[in-house]
Design a protein around this motif. Structure first.
Motif, PDB file in Angstrom:
ATOM      1  N   PHE B 467       0.841  -1.193   0.000  1.00  0.00           N
ATOM      2  CA  PHE B 467       0.000   0.000   0.000  1.00  0.00           C
ATOM      3  C   PHE B 467       0.873   1.238   0.000  1.00  0.00           C
ATOM      4  O   PHE B 467       2.026   1.207   0.418  1.00  0.00           O
ATOM      5  CB  PHE B 467      -1.029  -0.008   1.138  1.00  0.00           C
ATOM      6  CG  PHE B 467      -0.475   0.035   2.528  1.00  0.00           C
ATOM      7  CD1 PHE B 467      -0.188   1.248   3.143  1.00  0.00           C
ATOM      8  CD2 PHE B 467      -0.266  -1.148   3.238  1.00  0.00           C
ATOM      9  CE1 PHE B 467       0.300   1.288   4.446  1.00  0.00           C
ATOM     10  CE2 PHE B 467       0.230  -1.109   4.545  1.00  0.00           C
ATOM     11  CZ  PHE B 467       0.518   0.112   5.144  1.00  0.00           C
ATOM     12  N   ILE B 468       0.300   2.305  -0.515  1.00  0.00           N
ATOM     13  CA  ILE B 468       1.031   3.572  -0.615  1.00  0.00           C
ATOM     14  C   ILE B 468       0.226   4.620   0.126  1.00  0.00           C
ATOM     15  O   ILE B 468      -0.975   4.770  -0.099  1.00  0.00           O
ATOM     16  CB  ILE B 468       1.208   4.002  -2.084  1.00  0.00           C
ATOM     17  CG1 ILE B 468       1.848   2.879  -2.898  1.00  0.00           C
ATOM     18  CG2 ILE B 468       2.045   5.281  -2.163  1.00  0.00           C
ATOM     19  CD1 ILE B 468       1.790   3.108  -4.398  1.00  0.00           C
ATOM     20  N   ARG B 469       0.906   5.305   1.003  1.00  0.00           N
ATOM     21  CA  ARG B 469       0.251   6.322   1.819  1.00  0.00           C
ATOM     22  C   ARG B 469       0.724   7.684   1.319  1.00  0.00           C
ATOM     23  O   ARG B 469       1.922   7.919   1.177  1.00  0.00           O
ATOM     24  CB  ARG B 469       0.678   6.107   3.268  1.00  0.00           C
ATOM     25  CG  ARG B 469       0.217   7.136   4.256  1.00  0.00           C
ATOM     26  CD  ARG B 469       1.072   7.025   5.517  1.00  0.00           C
ATOM     27  NE  ARG B 469       0.538   7.794   6.619  1.00  0.00           N
ATOM     28  CZ  ARG B 469       0.709   9.104   6.774  1.00  0.00           C
ATOM     29  NH1 ARG B 469       1.389   9.795   5.872  1.00  0.00           N
ATOM     30  NH2 ARG B 469       0.199   9.717   7.832  1.00  0.00           N
ATOM     31  N   VAL B 470      -0.237   8.548   1.065  1.00  0.00           N
ATOM     32  CA  VAL B 470       0.123   9.925   0.731  1.00  0.00           C
ATOM     33  C   VAL B 470      -0.547  10.848   1.726  1.00  0.00           C
ATOM     34  O   VAL B 470      -1.778  10.832   1.872  1.00  0.00           O
ATOM     35  CB  VAL B 470      -0.332  10.324  -0.686  1.00  0.00           C
ATOM     36  CG1 VAL B 470       0.185  11.725  -1.023  1.00  0.00           C
ATOM     37  CG2 VAL B 470       0.176   9.347  -1.705  1.00  0.00           C
ATOM     38  N   GLY B 471       0.266  11.615   2.420  1.00  0.00           N
ATOM     39  CA  GLY B 471      -0.257  12.614   3.344  1.00  0.00           C
ATOM     40  C   GLY B 471      -0.290  13.969   2.668  1.00  0.00           C
ATOM     41  O   GLY B 471      -0.127  14.078   1.445  1.00  0.00           O
ATOM     42  N   ASP B 472      -0.472  15.018   3.454  1.00  0.00           N
ATOM     43  CA  ASP B 472      -0.632  16.338   2.845  1.00  0.00           C
ATOM     44  C   ASP B 472       0.672  16.896   2.283  1.00  0.00           C
ATOM     45  O   ASP B 472       0.672  17.904   1.600  1.00  0.00           O
ATOM     46  CB  ASP B 472      -1.265  17.323   3.834  1.00  0.00           C
ATOM     47  CG  ASP B 472      -0.346  17.603   5.007  1.00  0.00           C
ATOM     48  OD1 ASP B 472       0.557  16.770   5.250  1.00  0.00           O
ATOM     49  OD2 ASP B 472      -0.528  18.636   5.670  1.00  0.00           O
ATOM     50  N   ASP B 473       1.793  16.211   2.565  1.00  0.00           N
ATOM     51  CA  ASP B 473       3.038  16.647   1.932  1.00  0.00           C
ATOM     52  C   ASP B 473       3.132  16.178   0.479  1.00  0.00           C
ATOM     53  O   ASP B 473       4.030  16.559  -0.255  1.00  0.00           O
ATOM     54  CB  ASP B 473       4.267  16.159   2.735  1.00  0.00           C
ATOM     55  CG  ASP B 473       4.314  14.640   2.889  1.00  0.00           C
ATOM     56  OD1 ASP B 473       3.551  13.935   2.194  1.00  0.00           O
ATOM     57  OD2 ASP B 473       5.123  14.149   3.706  1.00  0.00           O
ATOM     58  N   GLY B 474       2.211  15.294   0.102  1.00  0.00           N
ATOM     59  CA  GLY B 474       2.158  14.877  -1.291  1.00  0.00           C
ATOM     60  C   GLY B 474       3.247  13.916  -1.702  1.00  0.00           C
ATOM     61  O   GLY B 474       3.420  13.651  -2.887  1.00  0.00           O
ATOM     62  N   LYS B 475       3.981  13.376  -0.745  1.00  0.00           N
ATOM     63  CA  LYS B 475       5.060  12.437  -1.080  1.00  0.00           C
ATOM     64  C   LYS B 475       4.616  11.010  -0.777  1.00  0.00           C
ATOM     65  O   LYS B 475       4.396  10.668   0.385  1.00  0.00           O
ATOM     66  CB  LYS B 475       6.330  12.749  -0.269  1.00  0.00           C
ATOM     67  CG  LYS B 475       6.896  14.135  -0.504  1.00  0.00           C
ATOM     68  CD  LYS B 475       7.612  14.224  -1.831  1.00  0.00           C
ATOM     69  CE  LYS B 475       8.184  15.644  -2.011  1.00  0.00           C
ATOM     70  NZ  LYS B 475       8.658  15.879  -3.372  1.00  0.00           N
ATOM     71  N   PRO B 476       4.494  10.186  -1.797  1.00  0.00           N
ATOM     72  CA  PRO B 476       4.062   8.812  -1.566  1.00  0.00           C
ATOM     73  C   PRO B 476       5.065   8.030  -0.718  1.00  0.00           C
ATOM     74  O   PRO B 476       6.276   8.113  -0.927  1.00  0.00           O
ATOM     75  CB  PRO B 476       3.988   8.217  -2.977  1.00  0.00           C
ATOM     76  CG  PRO B 476       3.879   9.389  -3.891  1.00  0.00           C
ATOM     77  CD  PRO B 476       4.652  10.489  -3.224  1.00  0.00           C
ATOM     78  N   LEU B 477       4.544   7.290   0.246  1.00  0.00           N
ATOM     79  CA  LEU B 477       5.362   6.408   1.085  1.00  0.00           C
ATOM     80  C   LEU B 477       4.841   4.994   0.875  1.00  0.00           C
ATOM     81  O   LEU B 477       3.689   4.695   1.200  1.00  0.00           O
ATOM     82  CB  LEU B 477       5.255   6.837   2.553  1.00  0.00           C
ATOM     83  CG  LEU B 477       5.896   5.921   3.608  1.00  0.00           C
ATOM     84  CD1 LEU B 477       7.400   5.746   3.357  1.00  0.00           C
ATOM     85  CD2 LEU B 477       5.679   6.497   5.016  1.00  0.00           C
ATOM     86  N   LEU B 478       5.704   4.161   0.329  1.00  0.00           N
ATOM     87  CA  LEU B 478       5.295   2.806  -0.030  1.00  0.00           C
ATOM     88  C   LEU B 478       5.592   1.833   1.101  1.00  0.00           C
ATOM     89  O   LEU B 478       6.693   1.825   1.659  1.00  0.00           O
ATOM     90  CB  LEU B 478       6.045   2.358  -1.297  1.00  0.00           C
ATOM     91  CG  LEU B 478       5.900   0.873  -1.671  1.00  0.00           C
ATOM     92  CD1 LEU B 478       4.490   0.570  -2.171  1.00  0.00           C
ATOM     93  CD2 LEU B 478       6.936   0.477  -2.714  1.00  0.00           C
ATOM     94  N   PHE B 479       4.602   1.007   1.407  1.00  0.00           N
ATOM     95  CA  PHE B 479       4.809  -0.096   2.351  1.00  0.00           C
ATOM     96  C   PHE B 479       4.649  -1.394   1.590  1.00  0.00           C
ATOM     97  O   PHE B 479       3.630  -1.609   0.933  1.00  0.00           O
ATOM     98  CB  PHE B 479       3.780  -0.034   3.484  1.00  0.00           C
ATOM     99  CG  PHE B 479       3.937   1.158   4.389  1.00  0.00           C
ATOM    100  CD1 PHE B 479       4.655   1.048   5.563  1.00  0.00           C
ATOM    101  CD2 PHE B 479       3.378   2.389   4.051  1.00  0.00           C
ATOM    102  CE1 PHE B 479       4.817   2.145   6.398  1.00  0.00           C
ATOM    103  CE2 PHE B 479       3.540   3.496   4.877  1.00  0.00           C
ATOM    104  CZ  PHE B 479       4.260   3.368   6.055  1.00  0.00           C
ATOM    105  N   THR B 480       5.638  -2.241   1.693  1.00  0.00           N
ATOM    106  CA  THR B 480       5.542  -3.539   1.052  1.00  0.00           C
ATOM    107  C   THR B 480       5.977  -4.582   2.059  1.00  0.00           C
ATOM    108  O   THR B 480       6.713  -4.284   2.997  1.00  0.00           O
ATOM    109  CB  THR B 480       6.432  -3.613  -0.222  1.00  0.00           C
ATOM    110  OG1 THR B 480       6.795  -4.972  -0.456  1.00  0.00           O
ATOM    111  CG2 THR B 480       7.692  -2.801  -0.074  1.00  0.00           C
ATOM    112  N   GLY B 481       5.510  -5.783   1.872  1.00  0.00           N
ATOM    113  CA  GLY B 481       5.938  -6.873   2.752  1.00  0.00           C
ATOM    114  C   GLY B 481       7.220  -7.517   2.284  1.00  0.00           C
ATOM    115  O   GLY B 481       7.744  -8.417   2.943  1.00  0.00           O
TER     116      GLY B 481
END
Lengths: 160, 771
Positions: B467-481
Motif C-alpha cells: 500500500f502507498i500512503r500519501v499525506g498532505d506533503d504529497g510524497k508517496p510512502l510505499l509499504f511492502t511486505g
C-alpha cells in the motif's frame, strides 16, 4: 589499568582512557558511536573496518586504540565536507557501486587513500588497492568504475 | 504500454546515500538503552551426549544478567519443513558449533568470560561427516532416523527404458559439489527487546513476516506479541532465515528484562550457520545422433548436515528444476537427503539449481563431443520455447533461452574460439620456463532456467501486497511486505511507483519493513521480489492514482478517466495546460477527509500456479520463468593447473529490465560468487571439524582474479510480470561453475567433476591424462 590517549577523529579532538586490548574499531563504534565503520571478520581479512590513520588505510579491528595516540583518524563519517559528498561517495552512488552497503565505508576509505596519492590509477592499481576489501555483492566491476570516475573528477578540480 | 519514463532506466539506488555516508543502520549498529550483549556457548564436539551443564560459576560473575540452557527454553522443535532442532541442544550435540548454552551480560567481554565459566560434561559419540557413509546401515545415527535419511524422493516422467532404447549414445557421469558459504559481509544477528509484554525484534532476514509466525510458535506466544523490524541487511544470498540464535536472543531478553544483541563472529559464521548443500550426483543421459535428448536419469545424495532447514525443497529443486530448460520426455530421478555431524545446510542463491546445473550442463558438453556436435547446437536442439509446457508441467509464458544462447555466443566469439583443441595437449616438462607455450585457452557454455517465485516453497499463499500512503506533503510512502537485502528492491519499487504516478524517483519513499504496519509479505526467496512484489506495487499505485483522479477531476472539472499523471502533475489528456501539481491534488484529498492520508492498496495473486504434487513434484509452480546463458573463456597453465579467467559473457532473459544498472550489478555479483564456487571456495571439514573458518583460508575471488564480465539482457516481455519483468537475482550464479568446467575441458581436454576445480585437481587430471 587504562591508558590515556588523545587523537583526532574527522577533525575533532578526543581524550580517552582505553583498556590496552581495546581496538580502534571498538572505540570508534562503542565509545564514540561512529557506527559507520563496520565489523566483518575482526581478523583483518575483510576490510569492512578500514579507516585512515594519518592518511593510511588500516584494519581498525587489528589496530589497538592505544597506538592511535596523536594520530589523525578519518572514518566514513568524516568524508562529507560542508554537507557535500566526497567525489568518491557520489561516484559510488551514480555508478551503482553500492548494493548491501556493508563493505562500502571501508571500500571508500581504501579508495580515498589511493586517490589521495594518485587520482588516475590504472585498473590494476585499483584492483590491488581494494584487494583487501571484500565485497560479496557487486563483483567489484562497478566499484572499480566508480573509483575511476571519482579520480577523473578529482583530477579535473573537483574537491578531494 | 506507452513509453516508460522511469522503468527501464538506470536509476541509482534510493538508499545508496545512507550507505556511502555510514548513516545506514544495520543490526550491529542498533544500540538500545540498557542493552546487554549475548554470546552462545557452542559444542566443541561433532557428536556427543550432554551429561551435565553447570552454569553456577558463570552466574556469579559480576555483570552476567541472564543464562540459558535447554532447561530454560521451550521444548518446541523448530524447522520449516522437518522440525528437528531445539533453540538450545537437548541431551545431545550434533555438530561443532551446535548451541549448548547462552549468556547475556553488560559487555561483550563479560559475556565471553562467562562462557568460559560454564562447565559442560560430554560423552563422545561416533561421528559421521560423509553423507555417503551416513547411509550405511551401521553408520552412527545423527537423529533417530534410519540410515540417516532425512528425506527422499523419486519420480519419473514418460518411459525411461524406452528413452534409453531410443538413444544413439548414452553417457553416465558422477559429479560432486562442495560446501560453500554465502559469505554475506554482515554476520547474522538480532536485537531482541522484550518490554511491555511484547517482543520488539530487529531481524535482518529474508522472510521477516513468515519468521514471526514460526518464532511465535516456538516461543509459545501469539504472533501479535512479536513485532519484527527490518534494519538494513548486509547481504543475504539466501542465508538469513530461521536461526536458533535469534530465538536465544529473544529468550535472553525475556529472562533479563532488558534488550539483548547477539551478532555472530566470522568464525561462528563458518562453523554454525547454513551454507549450501553439497550434492553427489550420478547423471545418465541418452541422446539421438542429432543431439535430441531422449532420456535423463539422475541419482542425488545431498548433505543435510545436523538439522533440517530448507534442504528438502532445495533437493527437490536440484532434482527437477534444470530439466525445465529442455523439452525432455523421459526422466527418472531419485534423491536422498542425509544427516551428518556437520552444520545444517540450506539456501544459497540458486537453491539447488547450481548443483544440478553443474552436472547437467557438463552432461550436454560431454554428449556433444561424443556426437561430434557443437554444444550450442545440442542446446538449441533441446531448449524450451514460448508456449511450451515441460515434462514437469511448467508453462513458459515467455522464453528467451535461445536468444540468450545466440547473443552470448556471438558476443564471446564462440565460433572463432571454440575448437576441439583439448585433444592434442600433452603435459610439458616440469622444468619448462613457464612461457605461454604451457598455456591453453578454451571456451565453454552453460545455460539455466529459474523461477520468479515458487508456489511450493512457503505454502500459505502465493502473491504479494503493498500500500502507498500519501499525506498532505504529497510524497508517496510505499509499504511492502517484501524485503531489501541490498539487491535493490526498494529502488525497483520506487521506480514503479514513480512511473505509475508520473513522479520522479526522488519523490518516492519506501518504508523499512515493520510488521506492525507493513503488509504481510512472504519475503525475499525464489527470486520473487521484482515479479510478484512489483505486480502488487503496480496495483497499489494504480489504486492510488484512481483515488487521486477523483479529487483532481473536481479541481480540473474533467472526467477522472481523461486524466493523465506525468511530470509531477495531473492534467487533462491532450490539454497539458489544464494541469494541477500532484502535491496540490494530494493535499486537497487529505484536507477533504480531515487529514486522513490517501491510501492506495494493491495485491497480486497469480492464477496460473499450483503447489506441486508432493509425490510427483508435477505442476506449474511459478508465475514466470527466467533463463540465462553464460559463455566463459579461460586460460589454463598446463604445468600448474592454474585457471586464469579471460572473458565472461552472461546473457539473461529478464523479461524486461527495470533498472539496467542494478541488473548488471546482480549479474556481476552473481557471476563473481559463481566463479568462487567454481574455482576456489570450499569449507573443508575433517572429522566434523572446519579447518578453514576464516577469510584467509576460505578463498573468495578478489578483484585481481575476476575477468571482464559483460551483461546482455534479453527482454522476452513476460505476459504476467510487471512491465514484462521476470527474476534475475539467482539465475546469475547458476550456470557459472558448469561453464567454467566446460571451458577448462575445451582448453586442455580434462574434466574435473568435483567442485571446486582447484589448480591441484586440474594439474592432477592433466598428469593422469599424460600418463
Amino acid at each position: 589499568m587504562k591508558i590515556d590517549v588523545a587523537f583526532n577523529v574527522n577533525g575533532e579532538e578526543y581524550q580517552l582512557s582505553v583498556e590496552p586490548h581495546r581496538t580502534l574499531l571498538e572505540v570508534l563504534r562503542n565509545e564514540l558511536d561512529l557506527t559507520g565503520t563496520k565489523e566483518g571478520c575482526s581478523e583483518g581479512e575483510c576490510g569492512a573496518c578500514t579507516v585512515l590513520v594519518d592518511g593510511i588505510p588500516v584494519n581498525s579491528c587489528l589496530f589497538l586504540a592505544a597506538t592511535a595516540n596523536g594520530k589523525q583518524i578519518t572514518t566514513i563519517e568524516g568524508l562529507v565536507k560542508n554537507g557535500e559528498l566526497h567525489p568518491l561517495q557520489q561516484a559510488f552512488i551514480d555508478q551503482g557501486a553500492v548494493q548491501c552497503g556493508y563493505c562500502t565505508p571501508g571500500m571508500l576509505l581504501t579508495a580515498k587513500a589511493l586517490l589521495d596519492i594518485d587520482p588516475a590509477p590504472s585498473d590494476v592499481e585499483i584492483k590491488r588497492a581494494i584487494a583487501g576489501n571484500v565485497c560479496r555483492c557487486t563483483g567489484y566491476v562497478k566499484i572499480i568504475e566508480a573509483i575511476k570516475v571519482a579520480g577523473q573528477q578529482i583530477a579535473n578540480g573537483g574537491k578531494a | 504500454m506507452s513509453e516508460l519514463s522511469v522503468v527501464g532506466k538506470s536509476v541509482p539506488m534510493i538508499d545508496a546515500r545512507e550507505k556511502v555516508t555510514g548513516e545506514a543502520k544495520y543490526v550491529s549498529d542498533v544500540k538500545l538503552p540498557g542493552m546487554l550483549y549475548g554470546r552462545i556457548l557452542r559444542s566443541p564436539l561433532p557428536h556427543a551426549r550432554i551429561c551435565s551443564i553447570d552454569t553456577s560459576r558463570a552466574a556469579r560473575l559480576p555483570g552476567v544478567k541472564a543464562l540459558l540452557t535447554a532447561h530454560d527454553t521451550p521444548k518446541v522443535k523448530f524447522g520449516e519443513v522437518i522440525a528437528d532442532e531445539f533453540p538450545l541442544a537437548v541431551d545431545k550435540v550434533r555438530y561443532i558449533g551446535d548451541h549448548v548454552a547462552a549468556v547475556a551480560a553488560v559487555s561483550e567481554d563479560v559475556a565471553e568470560e562467562a562462557l568460559e565459566l560454564i562447565e559442560v560434561e560430554y560423552d563422545e559419540l561416533p561421528v559421521v561427516d560423509d553423507p555417503l557413509k551416513a547411509m550405511d546401515s551401521d553408520a552412527p545415527l545423527v537423529h533417530d532416523v534410519e540410515r540417516n535419511i532425512a528425506n527422499q524422493m523419486s519420480f519419473s516422467r514418460g518411459d525411461i527404458t524406452q528413452g534409453f532404447r531410443e538413444a544413439d549414445e548414452i553417457i553416465e557421469e558422477y559429479f560432486e559439489t562442495s560446501l560453500v558459504h554465502q559469505c554475506y559481509l554482515e554476520p547474522m544477528g538480532s536485537v531482541a527487546d522484550y518490554s511491555g509484554g511484547r517482543l520488539n525484534w530487529y531481524l535482518p532476514v529474508h522472510i521477516p513476516s513468515v519468521m514471526r509466525l514460526t518464532y511465535a510458535k516456538t516461543l509459545g506466544v501469539s504472533a501479535d506479541a512479536i513485532r519484527v523490524l527490518s534494519p538494513f541487511v548486509g547481504g543475504g544470498f539466501g542465508s538469513k532465515m530461521e536461526y536458533a540464535p535469534h530465538l536465544i536472543c529473544a529468550l535472553l531478553s525475556k529472562k533479563a528484562g532488558r534488550p539483548v544483541r547477539i551478532v555472530n563472529s566470522r568464525v561462528e559464521e563458518f562453523l554454525a550457520t547454513m551454507p549450501r548443500l553439497p550434492m553427489y550426483i550420478t547423471l545418465k543421459l541418452g541422446v539421438k545422433r542429432d543431439g535430441k535428448i531422449t532420456a535423463k536419469k539422475t541419482k542425488i545424495i545431498a548433505d543435510n548436515g545436523a538439522y533440517t532447514h530448507y534442504a528438502p525443497p532445495i533437493l527437490s529443486t536440484a532434482a527437477m528444476r534444470a530439466d525445465n530448460q529442455f523439452m525432455l520426455e523421459n526422466i527418472e530421478t531419485e534423491a536422498y537427503l542425509v544427516y551428518t555431524n556437520k552444520m545444517p545446510t540450506s539456501c544459497f542463491r540458486g537453491f539447488g539449481n547450481p548443483q544440478m546445473t553443474f552436472a547437467l550442463a557438463q552432461g550436454i558438453d560431454i554428449v556433444a563431443e561424443r556426437l561430434g556436435l557443437d554444444p550450442v547446437d545440442v542446446l538449441l536442439r533441446n531448449v524450451v520455447r514460448k508456449g511450451d509446457v515441460t515434462a514437469h508441467g511448467w508453462y513458459m509464458g515467455s522464453c528467451g533461452i535461445d536468444e540468450c544462447i545466440q547473443r552470448s555466443t556471438e558476443e564471446a566469439g564462440w565460433k572463432e574460439k571454440r575448437s576441439p583443441r583439448g585433444e592434442s595437449v600433452t603435459l610439458p616438462r616440469i622444468d619448462s620456463t613457464g612461457t605461454n607455450e604451457d598455456k591453453r585457452r578454451g571456451i565453454g557454455i552453460a545455460t539455466c532456467v529459474h523461477v520468479s517465485g515458487n508456489r511450493s516453497f512457503i505454502k500459505m499463499f502465493e502473491g504479494s501486497s503493498a500500500f502507498i500512503r500519501v499525506g498532505d506533503d504529497g510524497k508517496p510512502l510505499l509499504f511492502t511486505g517484501e524485503v531489501e537485502l541490498g539487491q535493490g528492491s526498494r529502488t525497483i519499487f520506487a521506480q514503479i511507483v514513480a512511473e505509475e504516478l508520473g513522479l520522479s524517483v526522488d519523490d518516492i519513499r519506501v518504508a523499512m519493513l515493520d510488521t506492525d504496519v507493513s503488509p504481510f509479505g512472504l519475503g525475499a526467496f525464489a527470486s520473487r521480489t521484482t515479479t510478484l512484489g512489483g505486480k502488487a506495487v503496480v496495483a497499489a499505485a494504480r489504486d492510488l492514482r484512481a483515488k487521486l483522479s477523483v479529487v483532481a477531476s473536481d479541481m480540473l472539472e474533467a472526467n477522472p478517466h481523461d486524466l493523465q499523471f506525468a511530470g509531477g502533475a495531473v492534467f487533462v489528456k491532450g490539454s497539458p495546460e489544464r494541469a494541477v501539481p500532484f502535491v496540490a491534488v494530494a493535499t486537497r484529498a487529505v484536507h477533504q477527509k480531515s487529514g486522513s492520508p490517501v491510501i492506495g492498496e494493491g495485491s497480486f495473486t497469480p492464477d496460473n500456479v499450483v503447489i506441486a504434487d508432493p509425490q510427483t513434484k508435477f505442476g506449474n509452480i511459478s508465475v514466470a520463468y527466467s533463463f540465462g546463458a553464460h559463455v566463459v573463456e579461460v586460460e589454463v597453465d598446463t604445468r600448474t593447473g592454474k585457471v586464469d579467467l579471460i572473458n565472461y559473457v552472461a546473457a539473461h532473459d529478464t523479461g524486461k529490465t527495470i533498472n539496467p544498472m542494478a541488473a548488471e550489478g546482480q549479474i556481476e555479483g552473481g557471476v563473481a560468487q559463481g566463479l568462487g564456487y567454481a574455482l576456489t571456495e570450499e569449507i573443508v571439514i575433517q572429522n566434523g571439524r572446519v579447518l578453514n573458518p576464516t577469510f584467509l583460508d576460505y578463498r573468495l575471488m578478489t578483484p585481481l582474479d575476476l575477468p571482464p564480465i559483460r551483461s546482455i539482457f534479453v527482454e522476452s516481455d513476460d505476459p504476467v510480470g510487471p512491465y514484462g519483468a521476470k527474476s534475475l537475482g539467482e539465475p546469475t550464479l547458476i550456470p557459472v561453475a558448469a561453464a567454467i568446467a566446460n571451458a577448462i575441458y575445451n582448453a586442455v581436454g580434462v574434466r574435473v567433476k568435483s567442485l571446486p576445480i582447484t589448480a591441484e585437481k586440474v594439474r592432477d587430471a592433466l598428469r593422469n591424462k599424460g600418463n
